[in-house]
Design a protein around this motif. Structure first.
Motif, PDB file in Angstrom:
ATOM      1  N   VAL A  13       0.970  -1.157  -0.213  1.00 17.72           N
ATOM      2  CA  VAL A  13       0.054   0.090  -0.025  1.00 17.72           C
ATOM      3  C   VAL A  13       0.969   1.295   0.126  1.00 17.72           C
ATOM      4  N   SER A  14       0.581   2.256  -0.940  1.00 21.28           N
ATOM      5  CA  SER A  14       1.224   3.325  -0.915  1.00 21.28           C
ATOM      6  C   SER A  14       1.395   3.830   0.541  1.00 21.28           C
ATOM      7  N   PRO A  15       2.531   4.246   1.117  1.00 25.66           N
ATOM      8  CA  PRO A  15       2.757   4.824   2.582  1.00 25.66           C
ATOM      9  C   PRO A  15       2.225   6.193   2.723  1.00 25.66           C
ATOM     10  N   THR A  16       2.410   7.027   1.814  1.00 26.91           N
ATOM     11  CA  THR A  16       1.806   8.345   1.931  1.00 26.91           C
ATOM     12  C   THR A  16       0.201   8.326   1.949  1.00 26.91           C
ATOM     13  N   MET A  17      -0.229   7.194   1.135  1.00 26.21           N
ATOM     14  CA  MET A  17      -1.799   7.276   1.243  1.00 26.21           C
ATOM     15  C   MET A  17      -2.139   6.628   2.517  1.00 26.21           C
ATOM     16  N   ALA A  18      -1.443   5.809   2.992  1.00 26.12           N
ATOM     17  CA  ALA A  18      -1.531   4.894   4.181  1.00 26.12           C
ATOM     18  C   ALA A  18      -1.684   5.762   5.377  1.00 26.12           C
ATOM     19  N   LEU A  36       0.347  15.481   8.629  1.00 25.43           N
ATOM     20  CA  LEU A  36       0.933  16.271   7.732  1.00 25.43           C
ATOM     21  C   LEU A  36       1.647  15.433   6.482  1.00 25.43           C
ATOM     22  N   GLY A  37       1.023  14.122   6.306  1.00 24.84           N
ATOM     23  CA  GLY A  37       1.341  13.184   5.519  1.00 24.84           C
ATOM     24  C   GLY A  37       1.040  13.413   4.093  1.00 24.84           C
ATOM     25  N   ALA A  38       0.175  13.504   3.566  1.00 22.83           N
ATOM     26  CA  ALA A  38      -0.506  13.622   2.135  1.00 22.83           C
ATOM     27  C   ALA A  38       0.205  15.135   1.560  1.00 22.83           C
ATOM     28  N   GLY A  39       0.764  15.016   0.318  1.00 21.01           N
ATOM     29  CA  GLY A  39       1.131  16.193  -0.325  1.00 21.01           C
ATOM     30  C   GLY A  39       0.029  16.625  -1.114  1.00 21.01           C
ATOM     31  N   GLU A  40      -0.869  17.563  -0.589  1.00 21.20           N
ATOM     32  CA  GLU A  40      -1.875  18.172  -1.497  1.00 21.20           C
ATOM     33  C   GLU A  40      -2.109  19.571  -0.976  1.00 21.20           C
ATOM     34  N   GLY A 100      -0.630  11.575 -12.439  1.00 24.80           N
ATOM     35  CA  GLY A 100       0.955  11.352 -12.626  1.00 24.80           C
ATOM     36  C   GLY A 100       1.021   9.978 -12.308  1.00 24.80           C
ATOM     37  N   LYS A 101       0.373   9.240 -11.510  1.00 22.62           N
ATOM     38  CA  LYS A 101       0.540   7.993 -11.249  1.00 22.62           C
ATOM     39  C   LYS A 101       0.213   6.777 -12.327  1.00 22.62           C
ATOM     40  N   GLN A 102      -0.784   7.266 -13.084  1.00 25.57           N
ATOM     41  CA  GLN A 102      -1.301   6.656 -14.155  1.00 25.57           C
ATOM     42  C   GLN A 102      -0.291   6.566 -15.332  1.00 25.57           C
ATOM     43  N   TYR A 124      13.048   8.781  -3.163  1.00 23.55           N
ATOM     44  CA  TYR A 124      12.485   8.960  -4.147  1.00 23.55           C
ATOM     45  C   TYR A 124      10.944   8.871  -3.769  1.00 23.55           C
ATOM     46  N   TRP A 125       9.937   9.318  -4.738  1.00 22.41           N
ATOM     47  CA  TRP A 125       8.588   9.218  -4.449  1.00 22.41           C
ATOM     48  C   TRP A 125       8.315   7.736  -4.396  1.00 22.41           C
ATOM     49  N   VAL A 126       7.281   7.416  -3.455  1.00 25.98           N
ATOM     50  CA  VAL A 126       7.149   6.105  -2.916  1.00 25.98           C
ATOM     51  C   VAL A 126       6.803   4.994  -4.126  1.00 25.98           C
ATOM     52  N   SER A 127       6.017   5.799  -5.049  1.00 30.81           N
ATOM     53  CA  SER A 127       5.159   4.893  -5.931  1.00 30.81           C
ATOM     54  C   SER A 127       6.165   4.269  -7.247  1.00 30.81           C
ATOM     55  N   SER A 174      11.781  17.738  -6.172  1.00 28.19           N
ATOM     56  CA  SER A 174      11.522  16.308  -5.607  1.00 28.19           C
ATOM     57  C   SER A 174      10.415  16.432  -4.530  1.00 28.19           C
ATOM     58  N   ASN A 175      10.105  15.209  -4.588  1.00 30.95           N
ATOM     59  CA  ASN A 175       9.122  14.521  -3.716  1.00 30.95           C
ATOM     60  C   ASN A 175       9.869  13.381  -3.159  1.00 30.95           C
ATOM     61  N   PRO A 176      10.405  13.402  -1.925  1.00 34.06           N
ATOM     62  CA  PRO A 176      10.041  13.976  -0.622  1.00 34.06           C
ATOM     63  C   PRO A 176      11.024  15.032  -0.286  1.00 34.06           C
ATOM     64  N   ILE A 206       6.310  17.331 -11.998  1.00 35.79           N
ATOM     65  CA  ILE A 206       4.803  17.564 -11.501  1.00 35.79           C
ATOM     66  C   ILE A 206       4.947  19.011 -10.421  1.00 35.79           C
ATOM     67  N   TYR A 207       6.251  19.173  -9.961  1.00 35.26           N
ATOM     68  CA  TYR A 207       6.269  20.622  -9.113  1.00 35.26           C
ATOM     69  C   TYR A 207       6.905  21.611  -9.811  1.00 35.26           C
ATOM     70  N   GLU A 208       7.197  21.544 -11.093  1.00 35.32           N
ATOM     71  CA  GLU A 208       7.685  22.679 -11.960  1.00 35.32           C
ATOM     72  C   GLU A 208       7.233  24.021 -11.283  1.00 35.32           C
ATOM     73  N   PHE A 312       6.501  21.098  -1.940  1.00 34.73           N
ATOM     74  CA  PHE A 312       6.087  21.588  -0.647  1.00 34.73           C
ATOM     75  C   PHE A 312       6.361  20.698   0.565  1.00 34.73           C
ATOM     76  N   TYR A 313       7.454  20.060   0.498  1.00 37.41           N
ATOM     77  CA  TYR A 313       7.913  19.064   1.467  1.00 37.41           C
ATOM     78  C   TYR A 313       9.391  19.333   2.157  1.00 37.41           C
ATOM     79  N   VAL A 314       9.584  19.039   2.976  1.00 35.99           N
ATOM     80  CA  VAL A 314      10.997  18.955   3.794  1.00 35.99           C
ATOM     81  C   VAL A 314      11.199  17.545   4.194  1.00 35.99           C
ATOM     82  N   PHE A 362      12.435  11.754   7.988  1.00 35.21           N
ATOM     83  CA  PHE A 362      11.022  11.648   7.756  1.00 35.21           C
ATOM     84  C   PHE A 362      10.465  12.724   6.940  1.00 35.21           C
ATOM     85  N   ARG A 363       9.398  12.700   6.239  1.00 34.40           N
ATOM     86  CA  ARG A 363       8.751  13.799   5.358  1.00 34.40           C
ATOM     87  C   ARG A 363       7.814  14.478   5.951  1.00 34.40           C
ATOM     88  N   ILE A 364       7.852  15.834   5.811  1.00 40.66           N
ATOM     89  CA  ILE A 364       6.443  16.797   6.198  1.00 40.66           C
ATOM     90  C   ILE A 364       6.225  17.201   4.915  1.00 40.66           C
TER      91      ILE A 364
HETATM   92  N1  GLU Z   1       1.699  14.006  -3.882  1.00 45.18           N
HETATM   93  C1  GLU Z   1       1.275  13.152  -2.970  1.00 45.18           C
HETATM   94  C2  GLU Z   1       2.108  12.504  -1.901  1.00 45.18           C
HETATM   95  O1  GLU Z   1       3.254  12.141  -2.445  1.00 45.18           O
HETATM   96  C3  GLU Z   1       0.204  12.158  -3.345  1.00 45.18           C
HETATM   97  C4  GLU Z   1      -0.040  10.849  -2.332  1.00 45.18           C
HETATM   98  C5  GLU Z   1       0.466   9.801  -3.242  1.00 45.18           C
HETATM   99  O2  GLU Z   1      -0.131   9.709  -4.268  1.00 45.18           O
HETATM  100  O3  GLU Z   1       1.736   9.432  -3.029  1.00 45.18           O
HETATM  101  O4  GLU Z   1       1.996  12.651  -0.747  1.00 45.18           O
END
Ligand code: GLU
Length: 388
Positions: A13-18, A36-40, A100-102, A124-127, A174-176, A206-208, A312-314, A362-364
């Protein structure tokens, strides 16, 4: 015997979504939690974009769209790529996805053979890694540490490329971490890539538009036109790349979601073509929040937080806290322990670093109300101060 497919062992399961779902459930149960989990972004969608969605519904544009996306949106994406990135594309080089995921999913499913290697700079971004593995690729993770500003060096890239390398993921900002590559840093990487014609490049832009302090964004296909024919540039609603790749991705899309919702596509036409001044206003707020969060985290015992160029992450290091004991007597053996104890003791939900492939961090996400961020940082300071 389980009826679950063996391919499921390659994804989690995507940890950011979890984390987001967990914080939401705790809040719904009446607990005092700051998530402060989701980046939205917390900002509302601009009115003119909402109006375009409403108009599409009123005009009856509620049916199946063409699989690659409505022509109007693919044309708007081409205009955007020309105007902002100096890149020439035709609509048959564009795929519209549900996000983006798709686009990532379609690209990996359409190209990877078992054992093909996918280079993923960490954190890296978790996905990225899970989608590549799901599509039977082999993620090759390269650690990019805080002392190197979380950036991939040309030497690291050169050393990671093999004859089996199929893709490189590059996400800037970059995310994260929020780290963003300058044009000259990108050029150093593209020089390496020019020597390895078998490598496709997935440029996640995506964060251009979310950058600070006069940082100038550049994208790979623009920095090195020689890579245009093997780069897939992704920016949320679209992927832009070579025709053959987009065609194969459209086959996958036709057999999965059929296409992105028509109403969202018309809203996206308005967003891409319309007035973008709201972005600068949002960025001012994001920058203030970044500075508050970085400042307050660096005042917490054992935390070391870099100042990022964008997104919008540290991604602070919690190395100074590993091995310490919480008030409840739990020894923090990892960043996952840190995040779990922080949530339990102070009700602050963050995503642990191992999910992004680089520990102990950790990511905020600071795409939240400023008061919530300040309160969350006070709680983090108190938590860190309470560790023995
Ligand atoms: N951009 C968001 C994040 O990384 C979306 C959640 C996701 O799909 O991972 O928190």
């Amino acid at each position: 015997m389980s009826y679950i497919a063996s391919r499921m062992s390659r994804v989690q399961v995507s940890p950011t979504m979890a984390v987001t779902d967990k914080a939401r459930a705790m809040k719904a149960a009446g607990m005092d939690v700051i998530g402060l989990g989701a980046g939205e972004p917390d900002f509302d969608t601009p009115e003119f974009i909402k109006e375009a969605a409403i108009k599409a519904m009123r005009d009856g544009k509620t049916k199946y769209p063409p699989v690659p996306g409505i022509p109007e949106l693919r044309e708007a994406a081409c205009r955007k790529l020309k105007r902002e990135n100096g890149l020439d594309y035709t609509p048959d080089q564009i795929q519209i996805g549900v996000g983006g995921k798709q686009i990532i999913f379609n690209a990996m499913m359409a190209t990877l053979n078992p054992g093909d290697e996918v280079i993923v700079p960490a954190p890296y971004w978790v996905s990225y890694t899970d989608i590549a593995a799901f599509a039977e690729g082999t993620p090759v993770v390269i650690e990019c540490r805080q002392e190197n500003n979380f950036k991939l060096s040309p030497e690291q890239l050169e050393a990671a490329i093999t004859p089996k390398t199929k893709w490189l993921f590059l996400n800037s900002p970059s995310n994260p971490t929020g780290a963003a590559y300058s044009r000259s840093e990108l050029k150093a990487l593209t020089d390496v890539l020019m020597r390895h014609p078998q490598v496709l490049i997935f440029a996640d832009d995506i964060y251009e538009h979310i950058t600070y302090d006069d940082f100038e964004f550049a994208t790979l296909a623009q920095v090195e036109p020689g890579l245009y024919d093997r780069t897939l540039t992704m920016n949320g609603v679209y992927g832009a790349g070579p025709k053959e790749l987009i065609q194969a991705m459209n086959v996958i899309q036709s057999q999965s979601v059929s296409g992105a919702a028509s109403i969202s596509q018309w809203a996206s036409v308005a967003a891409l073509d319309g007035d973008t001044s709201f972005i600068a206003e949002h960025n001012k707020v994001f920058k203030d929040r970044r500075d508050i969060v970085v400042g307050m985290l660096n005042q917490a015992n054992g935390i070391d937080c870099a100042t990022p160029e964008g997104a919008f992450y540290v991604y602070p290091s919690c190395a100074g806290l590993i091995g310490k004991t919480t008030e409840a007597g739990k020894v923090l053996g990892s960043d996952e322990d840190f995040a779990a104890a922080l949530l339990e003791q102070e009700g602050v939900a963050v995503v642990f670093g191992a999910a992004f492939g680089l520990s102990p961090h950790f990511r905020i996400s600071y795409a939240y109300a400023t008061e919530d961020l300040e309160e969350a940082c006070r709680r983090i300071q108190r938590f860190c101060g309470s560790l023995k």
